[in-house]
Design a protein around this motif. Structure first.
Motif, PDB file in Angstrom:
ATOM      1  N   GLY A   1       0.817  -1.212   0.000  1.00 47.34           N
ATOM      2  CA  GLY A   1       0.000   0.000   0.000  1.00 47.34           C
ATOM      3  C   GLY A   1       0.849   1.260   0.000  1.00 47.34           C
ATOM      4  O   GLY A   1       0.554   2.231  -0.711  1.00 47.34           O
ATOM      5  N   MET A   2       1.917   1.259   0.783  1.00 49.40           N
ATOM      6  CA  MET A   2       2.797   2.428   0.851  1.00 49.40           C
ATOM      7  C   MET A   2       3.532   2.617  -0.469  1.00 49.40           C
ATOM      8  O   MET A   2       3.712   3.746  -0.935  1.00 49.40           O
ATOM      9  CB  MET A   2       3.795   2.271   2.008  1.00 49.40           C
ATOM     10  N   ARG A   3       3.966   1.518  -1.069  1.00 52.53           N
ATOM     11  CA  ARG A   3       4.646   1.634  -2.375  1.00 52.53           C
ATOM     12  C   ARG A   3       3.683   2.172  -3.424  1.00 52.53           C
ATOM     13  O   ARG A   3       4.070   2.993  -4.265  1.00 52.53           O
ATOM     14  CB  ARG A   3       5.220   0.272  -2.792  1.00 52.53           C
ATOM     15  N   ALA A   4       2.442   1.732  -3.359  1.00 51.52           N
ATOM     16  CA  ALA A   4       1.451   2.226  -4.316  1.00 51.52           C
ATOM     17  C   ALA A   4       1.251   3.735  -4.165  1.00 51.52           C
ATOM     18  O   ALA A   4       0.965   4.431  -5.127  1.00 51.52           O
ATOM     19  CB  ALA A   4       0.132   1.484  -4.137  1.00 51.52           C
ATOM     20  N   LEU A   5       1.441   4.236  -2.930  1.00 45.84           N
ATOM     21  CA  LEU A   5       1.328   5.677  -2.710  1.00 45.84           C
ATOM     22  C   LEU A   5       2.586   6.429  -3.156  1.00 45.84           C
ATOM     23  O   LEU A   5       2.597   7.657  -3.183  1.00 45.84           O
ATOM     24  CB  LEU A   5       1.074   5.962  -1.225  1.00 45.84           C
TER      25      LEU A   5
ATOM     26  N   PHE B   1      10.477   3.464   6.230  1.00 48.38           N
ATOM     27  CA  PHE B   1      10.172   4.088   4.935  1.00 48.38           C
ATOM     28  C   PHE B   1      10.996   5.364   4.815  1.00 48.38           C
ATOM     29  O   PHE B   1      11.170   6.101   5.803  1.00 48.38           O
ATOM     30  CB  PHE B   1       8.678   4.424   4.840  1.00 48.38           C
ATOM     31  N   LEU B   2      11.498   5.627   3.622  1.00 46.60           N
ATOM     32  CA  LEU B   2      12.254   6.857   3.392  1.00 46.60           C
ATOM     33  C   LEU B   2      11.292   8.018   3.284  1.00 46.60           C
ATOM     34  O   LEU B   2      10.231   7.904   2.651  1.00 46.60           O
ATOM     35  CB  LEU B   2      13.085   6.715   2.113  1.00 46.60           C
ATOM     36  N   SER B   3      11.636   9.111   3.917  1.00 47.37           N
ATOM     37  CA  SER B   3      10.777  10.290   3.837  1.00 47.37           C
ATOM     38  C   SER B   3      10.776  10.813   2.406  1.00 47.37           C
ATOM     39  O   SER B   3      11.817  10.828   1.745  1.00 47.37           O
ATOM     40  CB  SER B   3      11.287  11.375   4.783  1.00 47.37           C
ATOM     41  N   PRO B   4       9.624  11.253   1.914  1.00 49.83           N
ATOM     42  CA  PRO B   4       9.559  11.760   0.541  1.00 49.83           C
ATOM     43  C   PRO B   4      10.468  12.974   0.359  1.00 49.83           C
ATOM     44  O   PRO B   4      10.674  13.749   1.294  1.00 49.83           O
ATOM     45  CB  PRO B   4       8.099  12.167   0.368  1.00 49.83           C
TER      46      PRO B   4
ATOM     47  N   VAL C   1      -4.750   2.580   8.195  1.00 50.19           N
ATOM     48  CA  VAL C   1      -3.437   3.223   8.226  1.00 50.19           C
ATOM     49  C   VAL C   1      -3.122   3.807   6.848  1.00 50.19           C
ATOM     50  O   VAL C   1      -2.706   4.969   6.715  1.00 50.19           O
ATOM     51  CB  VAL C   1      -2.306   2.225   8.614  1.00 50.19           C
ATOM     52  N   LEU C   2      -3.343   2.987   5.811  1.00 50.92           N
ATOM     53  CA  LEU C   2      -3.001   3.422   4.451  1.00 50.92           C
ATOM     54  C   LEU C   2      -3.856   4.615   4.025  1.00 50.92           C
ATOM     55  O   LEU C   2      -3.354   5.557   3.395  1.00 50.92           O
ATOM     56  CB  LEU C   2      -3.156   2.249   3.481  1.00 50.92           C
ATOM     57  N   GLU C   3      -5.112   4.571   4.424  1.00 47.15           N
ATOM     58  CA  GLU C   3      -5.995   5.691   4.138  1.00 47.15           C
ATOM     59  C   GLU C   3      -5.508   6.946   4.869  1.00 47.15           C
ATOM     60  O   GLU C   3      -5.477   8.049   4.303  1.00 47.15           O
ATOM     61  CB  GLU C   3      -7.398   5.329   4.616  1.00 47.15           C
TER      62      GLU C   3
ATOM     63  N   LEU D   1       1.400  17.481  -0.111  1.00 48.32           N
ATOM     64  CA  LEU D   1       2.308  16.706  -0.956  1.00 48.32           C
ATOM     65  C   LEU D   1       1.576  16.329  -2.231  1.00 48.32           C
ATOM     66  O   LEU D   1       0.444  15.848  -2.183  1.00 48.32           O
ATOM     67  CB  LEU D   1       2.749  15.426  -0.240  1.00 48.32           C
ATOM     68  N   THR D   2       2.231  16.515  -3.345  1.00 49.72           N
ATOM     69  CA  THR D   2       1.593  16.164  -4.607  1.00 49.72           C
ATOM     70  C   THR D   2       2.020  14.757  -5.022  1.00 49.72           C
ATOM     71  O   THR D   2       1.342  13.790  -4.684  1.00 49.72           O
ATOM     72  CB  THR D   2       1.901  17.221  -5.678  1.00 49.72           C
ATOM     73  N   ALA D   3       3.126  14.639  -5.722  1.00 46.48           N
ATOM     74  CA  ALA D   3       3.614  13.304  -6.071  1.00 46.48           C
ATOM     75  C   ALA D   3       4.683  12.916  -5.048  1.00 46.48           C
ATOM     76  O   ALA D   3       5.572  13.700  -4.751  1.00 46.48           O
ATOM     77  CB  ALA D   3       4.193  13.303  -7.474  1.00 46.48           C
ATOM     78  N   ILE D   4       4.573  11.727  -4.503  1.00 43.54           N
ATOM     79  CA  ILE D   4       5.527  11.301  -3.472  1.00 43.54           C
ATOM     80  C   ILE D   4       6.744  10.658  -4.125  1.00 43.54           C
ATOM     81  O   ILE D   4       6.623   9.627  -4.798  1.00 43.54           O
ATOM     82  CB  ILE D   4       4.849  10.346  -2.477  1.00 43.54           C
ATOM     83  N   GLN D   5       7.891  11.298  -3.927  1.00 46.58           N
ATOM     84  CA  GLN D   5       9.137  10.797  -4.523  1.00 46.58           C
ATOM     85  C   GLN D   5      10.097  10.402  -3.414  1.00 46.58           C
ATOM     86  O   GLN D   5      10.338  11.191  -2.515  1.00 46.58           O
ATOM     87  CB  GLN D   5       9.816  11.903  -5.346  1.00 46.58           C
ATOM     88  N   PRO D   6      10.667   9.211  -3.497  1.00 42.78           N
ATOM     89  CA  PRO D   6      11.719   8.869  -2.540  1.00 42.78           C
ATOM     90  C   PRO D   6      12.977   9.674  -2.853  1.00 42.78           C
ATOM     91  O   PRO D   6      13.130  10.156  -3.971  1.00 42.78           O
ATOM     92  CB  PRO D   6      11.947   7.377  -2.774  1.00 42.78           C
TER      93      PRO D   6
END
Ligand SMILES: *Cc1c(COP(=O)(O)O)cnc(C)c1O
Length: 376
Positions: A279-283, A301-304, A352-354, A365-370
């Motif tokens: 779910g997090m990867r999908a985000l 998880f790495l912060s965006p 959580v994912l929601e 945040l618009t597009a989440i980039q690692p």
């Protein structure tokens, strides 16, 4: 029904209502009824590690670190030399305890998250026959990596040295079989995968090693030899036990068996991890570790890579949606952690994912980039 926040932290964690309710009674610490609870817990923990024939279970008041310190104080002789396998905060803490105690110690430091490998341990032990003990962290909770303890245990045993496992955040979920995974001591606590509340921990110690440790500990209250002998003689803890916590843990162990024991708990936590990671990867989020090293305990998880994201505002957003998350513990990059353990099931993971998606929107945040710089 559940109006307190869920804890996405690796202990204390979210416990069941019935575990909390088990604390609504006062116990006499020397009374037979309470002693029976203590004895039952110790038996259950030994059985869980298939260690009834070889090891004894010694519980001790305090958080997990007190147990790590007590095991070192009790088992390590003046002329001992300990190799600590470090890849994060808990390995560093083990070395710090040894240094503070004035015990001779060397380290294999793999940085923030690289695993110590059995072959490296083998080489170090061959080079230094004076090393008597090796300390390994089962799941290094600071990154969430699952260290290869089985392979390391084999090498340590083959070299005739003693292994101490900090299995604080793994025991109960990850399989431990004393007959296949040779260890001198394994340490864990009430408030992690066995889903009790905080207040005591326990060590499973090989009896043949513990019998010769009388008078060795420089600390009276952390002396596990004395605690063991006193408990054997009287059925009681040496000093005031956290009675309510012990009663809650007894209830937690019964619920653990009802759920199906270690394999069922591992299955639930693994499912939580897999669903959380997917779910997090999908985000758009990225895990610190490759899949092979991800534990079913906690995930980094790495912060965006976005100025709109920083931990505390994200934390507050998540809290307002009913989830307490955990800061990262890496020295090189910004990160945060989400735990998979405790009373968390599919519906909580969905929520959580929601909450993560909504929190990101609320932060703008618009597009989440690692981050681009990360190379694993
Ligand atoms: C939780 C934990 C400990 C103990 O920490 P306390 O804060 O003292 O309970 C030790 N080692 C590991 C790997 C842990 O996850």
């Amino acid at each position: 029904m559940h109006n307190e926040p869920y804890l996405l932290t690796p202990g204390p964690l979210t416990t069941s209502l019935s575990v909390k309710q088990a604390m609504l009674r006062d116990w006499g610490s020397w009374d037979g009824d309470f002693n029976q609870i203590t004895a039952a817990i110790c038996q259950d923990l030994l059985t869980l590690a298939n260690a009834q024939q070889t090891h004894v279970c010694v519980p001790l008041q305090g958080s997990g670190t007190y147990l790590v310190e007590a095991v070192f104080a009790t088992l390590l002789a003046k002329d001992s030399k300990t190799l600590v396998l470090m890849n994060g905060a808990y390995g560093q803490r083990a070395a710090a305890i040894l240094q503070r105690m004035g015990k001779t110690c060397v380290t294999l430091d793999k940085g923030d998250y690289q695993p110590p490998l059995a072959q490296e341990v083998d080489e170090l032990l061959r080079q230094d026959p004076l090393i008597t003990h090796v300390v390994v962290i089962h799941c290094e909770t600071s990154s969430g990596i699952l260290n290869p303890v089985d392979a390391i245990a084999k090498v340590v045993a083959a070299q005739g040295r003693e292994l101490i496992i900090d299995s604080m955040s793994a025991f109960g979920a990850l399989p431990v079989d004393a007959n296949e995974l040779p260890f001198t001591a394994l340490v864990s606590s009430a408030n992690k995968c066995l889903e009790g509340v905080p207040g005591f921990g326990f060590a499973l110690i090989r009896e043949t090693a513990l019998v010769s440790c009388e008078g060795q500990s420089p600390s009276l209250s952390l002396d596990l030899y004395d605690q063991w002998r006193y408990m054997q003689k009287t059925g009681q803890w040496r000093f005031t036990p956290p009675t309510h916590v012990v009663a809650a843990f007894h209830q937690a162990l019964q619920e653990y068996q009802l759920e199906g024991g270690q394999s069922a708990r591992l299955a639930r936590y693994s499912r939580n991890r897999d669903r959380l990671v997917a779910g997090m990867r999908a985000l758009g989020f990225q895990t610190l570790l490759e899949d092979a090293w991800l534990s079913p305990i906690i995930i980094t998880f790495l912060s965006p890579d976005d100025p709109a994201f920083s931990f505390m505002p994200f934390y507050q957003q998540m809290k307002s949606r009913g989830f307490l998350i955990y800061p990262g513990k890496l020295t090189q990059v910004e990160s945060f952690r989400l735990g998979c353990i405790g009373q968390l099931f599919d519906s909580q993971i969905n929520a959580v994912l929601e909450a993560v998606a909504d929190s990101c929107t609320a932060l703008g945040l618009t597009a989440i980039q690692p981050p681009q710089t990360m190379s694993l």
